[in-house]
Structure formats: structure tokens, C-alpha cells
Write an enzyme that holds these catalytic residues in place. Sequence first.
Site, PDB file in Angstrom:
ATOM      1  N   VAL A  34      -0.941   5.332   4.653  1.00 29.30           N
ATOM      2  CA  VAL A  34      -2.141   4.829   5.319  1.00 29.30           C
ATOM      3  C   VAL A  34      -2.275   5.449   6.704  1.00 29.30           C
ATOM      4  O   VAL A  34      -1.291   5.578   7.434  1.00 29.30           O
ATOM      5  CB  VAL A  34      -2.103   3.286   5.443  1.00 29.30           C
ATOM      6  CG1 VAL A  34      -3.357   2.773   6.156  1.00 29.30           C
ATOM      7  CG2 VAL A  34      -1.967   2.642   4.076  1.00 29.30           C
ATOM      8  N   ASP A 141       0.995 -11.084  -5.737  1.00 35.29           N
ATOM      9  CA  ASP A 141       1.919 -10.558  -4.731  1.00 35.29           C
ATOM     10  C   ASP A 141       1.504 -10.980  -3.326  1.00 35.29           C
ATOM     11  O   ASP A 141       1.540 -10.186  -2.394  1.00 35.29           O
ATOM     12  CB  ASP A 141       1.997  -9.031  -4.829  1.00 35.29           C
ATOM     13  CG  ASP A 141       3.201  -8.458  -4.072  1.00 35.29           C
ATOM     14  OD1 ASP A 141       4.200  -9.191  -3.916  1.00 35.29           O
ATOM     15  OD2 ASP A 141       3.135  -7.297  -3.641  1.00 35.29           O
TER      16      ASP A 141
END
Length: 415
Positions: A34, A141
Site C-alpha cells: 500500500v 477477519d
Amino acid sequence: MAEFIRSDILGTTFETTSRYANLQPVGLGTAGVVCSAYDLISEQVVAIKKMMKPFHSTSVAKRTYREVKLLRHLRHDNLINMSDIFISPLEDVYLVTELLGTDLHRLLNGKPLESKFAQYFTYQILRGLKYIHSAGVIHRDLKPGNLLINENCDLKICDFGLARVQEPQMTGYVSTRYYRAPEIMLTWQRYGSKVDLWSVGCILAEMLLGRPLFPGTDHINQFWLITDLLGNPPDEVIDRITTNNTRRVVKSMAKRNPRPLKEILPAAEDAALNLLDNLLVFDPDRRISAEQGLMHPWMAPYHDPTDEPVATEQFDWSFNDADLPLDTWKIMIYSEVLDFFQLTTNAEPSGEQSQNQSQSQSQAFTSSQDLQLASMLNLGEGELLPDFAATIDPNKFGSVDYLMDGQSLDPNSFS
């Protein structure tokens, strides 16, 4: 044809369109890298996630398709939103999303939050989950690192890489252990959206406690810590364990009585403890839903049934059990990119520059004889796991700048 510019980010090559400038490393996300960038069209700082080797195998391509499709179709204030998506000449998929200042994991940093912040963040998590679950999707998650927060205390759920359909029979999966529901550890073949609500309970407790509630060193120790607080699971839970050995071991455990949450959270409000009592329940059938959680008295300062939307339609999971060759998954991913491009180009243009960008992309598409030029589109949105040095002082919410390497990210400083 759109121009691609190469940059080196954390040792990997980023190929982004000329729409994005001043790329800076953010960190490693799930299955990708990222960076932050300045969007010359929106004039906003955004996050760009490079999904590593999306066509490496059928399983990776399927996961890539699932995440792209989810991010395209799930739209909610408390979910990370995709603004662009593209596929580079090297056939890497790039997802562009909004950039938030930090995540809950970094915000906690070993310290509890004030009750008012824990309350507001919990409300936003439940509000987002109500929408996700209404679309027939389970996140699977949830953890502090997947909850992004900006300087205004706005919270957004990210990372849909493990998201799955709500179905009668599901297999186990690898999630972050500390927040994993007991029905997963007990190898149930059936579980549903309530696994996310267990995670909410663990996250809320961590916000109030300042550390993980169940920091198990392995799955056995994890279950031991849970029973140390909640006592032994009831018989109806044990009877649903499908593995004989696991069922036998759980039945043979020494008798343990539940401990009051007040014992470990003496400063917590009674209403907050009551919500925790309804989230941290062994039996998912007795665990509250996201919608019920929003109606809990502790959520009353924020609860507004007219502003807690549900999905207008169920997410299409028809692809989920498909056993398709790699080339087919690749075509399906390109198709999602094309659909996204068509929707964005048909939307209201935001100025002459945006219109020129759309025309350039359209020309790149129509002149191409290879789906590769779908990369000229702008694809967007994926999970964001910000691992950069962003800090928020809980005592100074509302006046915090985004920080990168100690420097404020000022859009006016980009050239």
C-alpha cells in the site's frame, strides 16, 4: 492510451496512471503493498494497494475477483470505498481507496480508550456490519488493524479478503486468532454472521482494557483463555462439535465457572459490560446480531434506525463454488474493471480534467485489441491496512493531521 509511471515502493514496482502523483510508502497489506498518492483529479490524498501476482494461481485469482467484486458492490459510510481500479501493463491489479489517518490497532498502542470513544467506534462497527450482513456477506477477519479511523473519529471497515457468503455449511479458515469465534476453533461445519459479532466483543473489550482480551499463543491456549473467563461451553455447543476428538477433549475439561467482566474491567460502565455479555457468548444462536447490538442501551446516544441502512440487494455469490480455469478468472476480473469504468464514465463528470481523463480512457479501450488495455481504466478500492506512522491523540480528536514519517500530508504541497 493512458500513461503509466513506474515507482519503487518498498522494493516493489508500482505502475500507476499519471492521474496519481507523489507516491509514498504506507506498508504491507494483506496480499499486497500500500502507498499513499495525490489524486490530481479529485485533489485528495488516496491509498493505492497493489495486489501482488493476482493471476499467479486459480486460488489467488479467485480471491482477487472476490475482493474486487465485493468492493465494487458494497457501499456504506462505515466501509472503505473504492474510487478507482486499474490493471497495469505488468498485469498487477491496483485498488484505489480513500486514505484514513490510522487504524484502531495503532490508536490503541497498549492503552485503553476513553469510554466515549470506545462507544462511538463500537456503534460504527455495528452499523457497518448490519449493512454487510444484510447483503449476505460475512467479513470473517474483523480486528483492530482492519478498522480505519480518521481525525474526525469516522471509522471504516476494510480488508474483505476473507469475506464469504452466509451459507448453511462452511469450512474453517485462518483468521486472526485473538478475535476468532469459538465455533471456528471447535471446528463446527456450520457458522454464520455471528462470528463477526464475537470479534466485535473482543475488540470492544480491548478498547476498554488496552490490550487483547484473549491473547492466545496457539488455538489450545486461546480456548483455555476463553473458558477461563466465560466458563465451560454449554452442552448444546459441545454437541455441535463435529470432530470426535475435539468434542471428547472439551467434555473432559475441568469444571470452570464464568467470571464477571467487572472483575477485569472495573472502570467500565455497566451498560458497556452488558453489551459485552451479549457479544461474548459461546452459543452463536444466543449471541446478539449487529442490528440488535445497535438497539442496545449503550448505543442509545448514536442509534438512529432511519440512518442505519441495509443493502438493497443480496450480494451475488454464484461464483463462489465455481471451479474455473485461471484464464476464466482473469477474464472475470477484467470484466469487473470494465463494468466499474462504464459506471464511472456514465456518472456526472467532475470538471473538464475529469472529462478529458474519461475520454482518454475510453479511447484506450476502444482502440485496444487486447483486454490488457482494461488497465487504462481506473479500478478502485480494496482493503487498506495502514502501517504508516500516523498517530491520533485520543484527547485531541478533531484536530489531528495525517502524518507520514512525521510530516503532515498537505495536499497543497504536492506538485
